[in-house]
Design a protein around this motif. Structure first.
Motif, PDB file in Angstrom:
ATOM      1  N   VAL A 170       0.924  -1.138  -0.259  1.00  0.00           N
ATOM      2  CA  VAL A 170      -0.226  -0.060   0.037  1.00  0.00           C
ATOM      3  C   VAL A 170       0.389   1.141   0.115  1.00  0.00           C
ATOM      4  N   PHE A 171       1.890   1.673   0.934  1.00  0.00           N
ATOM      5  CA  PHE A 171       3.053   2.279   1.386  1.00  0.00           C
ATOM      6  C   PHE A 171       4.174   2.278   0.230  1.00  0.00           C
TER       7      PHE A 171
ATOM      8  N   SER B 122     -10.713   4.117   3.030  1.00  0.00           N
ATOM      9  CA  SER B 122     -10.953   4.872   2.878  1.00  0.00           C
ATOM     10  C   SER B 122      -9.929   6.291   4.077  1.00  0.00           C
ATOM     11  N   ILE B 123     -10.292   5.234   4.572  1.00  0.00           N
ATOM     12  CA  ILE B 123      -9.061   6.413   5.873  1.00  0.00           C
ATOM     13  C   ILE B 123      -7.544   5.745   5.678  1.00  0.00           C
ATOM     14  N   ILE B 124      -7.478   4.710   5.035  1.00  0.00           N
ATOM     15  CA  ILE B 124      -5.798   4.204   4.190  1.00  0.00           C
ATOM     16  C   ILE B 124      -6.015   5.798   3.037  1.00  0.00           C
ATOM     17  N   TYR B 125      -6.890   5.603   2.245  1.00  0.00           N
ATOM     18  CA  TYR B 125      -7.416   6.622   1.017  1.00  0.00           C
ATOM     19  C   TYR B 125      -6.007   8.168   1.788  1.00  0.00           C
ATOM     20  N   TYR B 126      -6.428   8.410   2.775  1.00  0.00           N
ATOM     21  CA  TYR B 126      -6.354   9.734   3.131  1.00  0.00           C
ATOM     22  C   TYR B 126      -5.633   9.828   3.896  1.00  0.00           C
ATOM     23  N   LEU B 127      -4.780   8.132   4.306  1.00  0.00           N
ATOM     24  CA  LEU B 127      -3.170   9.065   4.784  1.00  0.00           C
ATOM     25  C   LEU B 127      -2.584   8.578   3.693  1.00  0.00           C
ATOM     26  N   LEU B 128      -2.753   8.396   2.511  1.00  0.00           N
ATOM     27  CA  LEU B 128      -1.707   8.392   1.384  1.00  0.00           C
ATOM     28  C   LEU B 128      -1.501   9.218   0.637  1.00  0.00           C
TER      29      LEU B 128
ATOM     30  N   ARG C   8       3.251  15.563   0.413  1.00  0.00           N
ATOM     31  CA  ARG C   8       4.623  16.147   0.971  1.00  0.00           C
ATOM     32  C   ARG C   8       5.313  15.585   0.021  1.00  0.00           C
ATOM     33  N   SER C   9       5.600  14.390  -1.160  1.00  0.00           N
ATOM     34  CA  SER C   9       6.262  14.050  -2.177  1.00  0.00           C
ATOM     35  C   SER C   9       5.945  15.435  -3.914  1.00  0.00           C
ATOM     36  N   SER C  10       7.143  15.234  -3.839  1.00  0.00           N
ATOM     37  CA  SER C  10       7.110  15.538  -5.538  1.00  0.00           C
ATOM     38  C   SER C  10       7.576  15.039  -6.646  1.00  0.00           C
ATOM     39  N   ASP C  11       7.590  13.273  -6.630  1.00  0.00           N
ATOM     40  CA  ASP C  11       7.580  12.821  -7.440  1.00  0.00           C
ATOM     41  C   ASP C  11       6.842  12.857  -8.938  1.00  0.00           C
ATOM     42  N   GLY C  12       5.462  13.585  -8.901  1.00  0.00           N
ATOM     43  CA  GLY C  12       4.122  13.821  -9.190  1.00  0.00           C
ATOM     44  C   GLY C  12       3.617  12.800  -9.247  1.00  0.00           C
ATOM     45  N   ASP C  13       3.626  11.828  -8.767  1.00  0.00           N
ATOM     46  CA  ASP C  13       2.388  10.250  -8.787  1.00  0.00           C
ATOM     47  C   ASP C  13       2.035  10.204  -7.499  1.00  0.00           C
ATOM     48  N   SER C  14       0.978   9.271  -7.932  1.00  0.00           N
ATOM     49  CA  SER C  14       0.033   9.711  -6.520  1.00  0.00           C
ATOM     50  C   SER C  14      -0.501   8.032  -6.417  1.00  0.00           C
ATOM     51  N   LYS C  15      -0.263   8.409  -4.945  1.00  0.00           N
ATOM     52  CA  LYS C  15      -0.423   6.572  -4.417  1.00  0.00           C
ATOM     53  C   LYS C  15      -1.762   6.390  -4.143  1.00  0.00           C
TER      54      LYS C  15
ATOM     55  N   ASP D 129      -4.277   7.741  -5.425  1.00  0.00           N
ATOM     56  CA  ASP D 129      -5.774   8.079  -7.049  1.00  0.00           C
ATOM     57  C   ASP D 129      -4.559   6.433  -7.315  1.00  0.00           C
ATOM     58  N   SER D 130      -3.810   5.884  -7.045  1.00  0.00           N
ATOM     59  CA  SER D 130      -3.664   4.340  -7.855  1.00  0.00           C
ATOM     60  C   SER D 130      -4.357   3.079  -6.534  1.00  0.00           C
ATOM     61  N   PHE D 131      -3.994   4.141  -5.429  1.00  0.00           N
ATOM     62  CA  PHE D 131      -4.704   2.432  -4.995  1.00  0.00           C
ATOM     63  C   PHE D 131      -5.991   3.078  -4.633  1.00  0.00           C
ATOM     64  N   GLY D 132      -7.096   4.230  -4.941  1.00  0.00           N
ATOM     65  CA  GLY D 132      -8.729   4.129  -5.096  1.00  0.00           C
ATOM     66  C   GLY D 132      -8.739   3.330  -5.861  1.00  0.00           C
ATOM     67  N   THR D 133      -7.734   3.101  -6.564  1.00  0.00           N
ATOM     68  CA  THR D 133      -8.690   2.812  -7.948  1.00  0.00           C
ATOM     69  C   THR D 133      -8.069   0.835  -8.094  1.00  0.00           C
ATOM     70  N   ALA D 134      -7.325   0.440  -7.405  1.00  0.00           N
ATOM     71  CA  ALA D 134      -7.373  -0.361  -7.208  1.00  0.00           C
ATOM     72  C   ALA D 134      -7.935  -1.464  -5.626  1.00  0.00           C
ATOM     73  N   ALA D 135      -8.016  -0.686  -5.009  1.00  0.00           N
ATOM     74  CA  ALA D 135      -8.471  -0.945  -3.857  1.00  0.00           C
ATOM     75  C   ALA D 135     -10.207  -1.080  -4.260  1.00  0.00           C
ATOM     76  N   GLY D 136     -10.738  -0.983  -5.815  1.00  0.00           N
ATOM     77  CA  GLY D 136     -12.235  -0.329  -5.929  1.00  0.00           C
ATOM     78  C   GLY D 136     -13.464   1.265  -4.684  1.00  0.00           C
ATOM     79  N   ILE D 137     -12.468   1.241  -4.486  1.00  0.00           N
ATOM     80  CA  ILE D 137     -13.016   2.736  -2.928  1.00  0.00           C
ATOM     81  C   ILE D 137     -13.811   3.999  -4.386  1.00  0.00           C
ATOM     82  N   PRO D 138     -15.233   3.720  -3.793  1.00  0.00           N
ATOM     83  CA  PRO D 138     -16.240   3.851  -5.136  1.00  0.00           C
ATOM     84  C   PRO D 138     -16.300   6.126  -4.828  1.00  0.00           C
ATOM     85  N   ASP D 139     -16.446   6.315  -5.505  1.00  0.00           N
ATOM     86  CA  ASP D 139     -15.878   7.430  -5.939  1.00  0.00           C
ATOM     87  C   ASP D 139     -16.384   8.753  -4.980  1.00  0.00           C
ATOM     88  N   ARG D 140     -17.998   8.866  -4.070  1.00  0.00           N
ATOM     89  CA  ARG D 140     -17.888   9.250  -3.249  1.00  0.00           C
ATOM     90  C   ARG D 140     -17.083   9.433  -2.461  1.00  0.00           C
TER      91      ARG D 140
END
Length: 307
Positions: free
Chosen positions: A10-11, A84-90, A96-103, A105-116
């Motif tokens: 995840v992280f 959702s709580i894990i998503y918040y931590l990500l 705090r990251s400058s690499d441009g990738d969104s952990k 967003d990737s987790f939300g898609t892979a975990a199937g978190i509903p858009d709302r």
């Protein structure tokens, strides 16, 4: 679906650790600024995970791993809430990251978190980072229900800058939440009253008699005790020109003659303005004293006009 219980999956690498001392101090400053409680704190408390909130923000990698484990082991909450709580931590880590990738967003898609859920947690995270304008772009999304609306309104009103209540009023008018607490209602009403006397008057009338009475009195205080507002006289004229019913007429008189508003320097001027507007007890020459009355209210010196 991604295995949310696998920390490294995840992280990923957390070196350097994203929650540096500077970041932790910033989060704690936001907590103090937001009435002593972040929105993630409120979420965790609502889910009966107050003990988890006490471990946020994590001070080191081991603390982050323990926080993640607590979330995964909490069988009393639904899967979507855990995710959702894990998503918040990500989101935190992405911020705090400058690499441009969104952990996140990737987790939300892979975990199937509903858009709302993603939209809502992103909005709360933005509130916690005090990015209020962008937060409202998420929190006013039509797919959301009005969770934490009292807290959102209170925070937005208290962080309004220069008397600009655009954000809390935009949230209220868009979401149309049911206000549950007296402090939140008071904060919202103050924002409405500072923005429009007439709108605040109509707002007060939308409530049952006891609360309507309280809000009407508060409107008088907000208008007449406005400090250095340049438009105080104009707003006072608008207040005294409102189409009051018999009850409101009595409340107005009692509040300015013997209630808390009696202490205001311009209380007598406001009563006189109301008498002139309604034609009650007007004596010769009083109608020619508008400029004096308004100037007295504007300066706070009193109109010095015979009552």
């Amino acid at each position: 679906m991604a295995d949310y219980s696998h920390f490294d999956g995840v992280f990923g690498p957390v070196n350097p650790f994203p929650y540096s001392r500077t970041v932790i101090l910033s989060i704690e400053a936001s907590r103090r600024s937001l009435e002593g409680s972040l929105f993630i704190d409120r979420v965790l408390k609502a889910l009966n995970l107050g003990q988890v909130a006490s471990n946020y923000p994590p001070k080191n990698e081991n603390a982050l791993r323990q926080l993640h484990q607590h979330i995964c082991d909490s069988n009393s909450i639904t899967l979507h809430h855990r995710l959702s709580i894990i998503y918040y931590l990500l989101l935190d880590i992405d911020g705090r990251s400058s690499d441009g990738d969104s952990k996140a967003d990737s987790f939300g898609t892979a975990a199937g978190i509903p858009d709302r859920y993603q939209i809502f947690m992103k909005g709360l995270w933005l509130m916690d980072t005090r990015n209020f304008e962008l937060a409202l772009e998420h929190l006013t999304h039509p797919s959301l229900i009005s969770d934490f609306s009292d807290d959102i309104i209170t925070v937005l009103v208290r962080h309004a800058k220069g008397g600009d209540y655009t954000l809390p009023l935009a949230y209220y008018h868009t979401v149309q939440p049911s206000i549950q607490s007296s402090p939140a209602l008071q904060s919202l009403f103050d924002a409405v009253a500072q923005s429009s006397v007439t709108e605040a008057f109509e707002f007060s009338r939308s409530h049952a008699d006891y609360m309507r009475h309280q809000l009407f009195q508060r409107l008088i205080l907000v208008v007449l005790d406005s400090g250095r507002r340049e438009d105080t006289a104009d707003r006072a004229f608008e207040l005294t020109s409102l189409p009051l019913d018999a009850d409101e007429e009595q409340w107005f008189k009692e509040f300015l003659e013997s209630g808390d508003a009696k202490r205001l320097k311009n209380a007598k001027d406001a009563l006189l303005m109301r008498r002139i507007v309604t034609g009650q007890g007007v004596v010769a020459g009083e109608k020619g004293n508008w400029a004096t009355i308004l100037e007295g209210i504007k300066t706070g010196s009193g109109g010095r006009v015979p009552a």
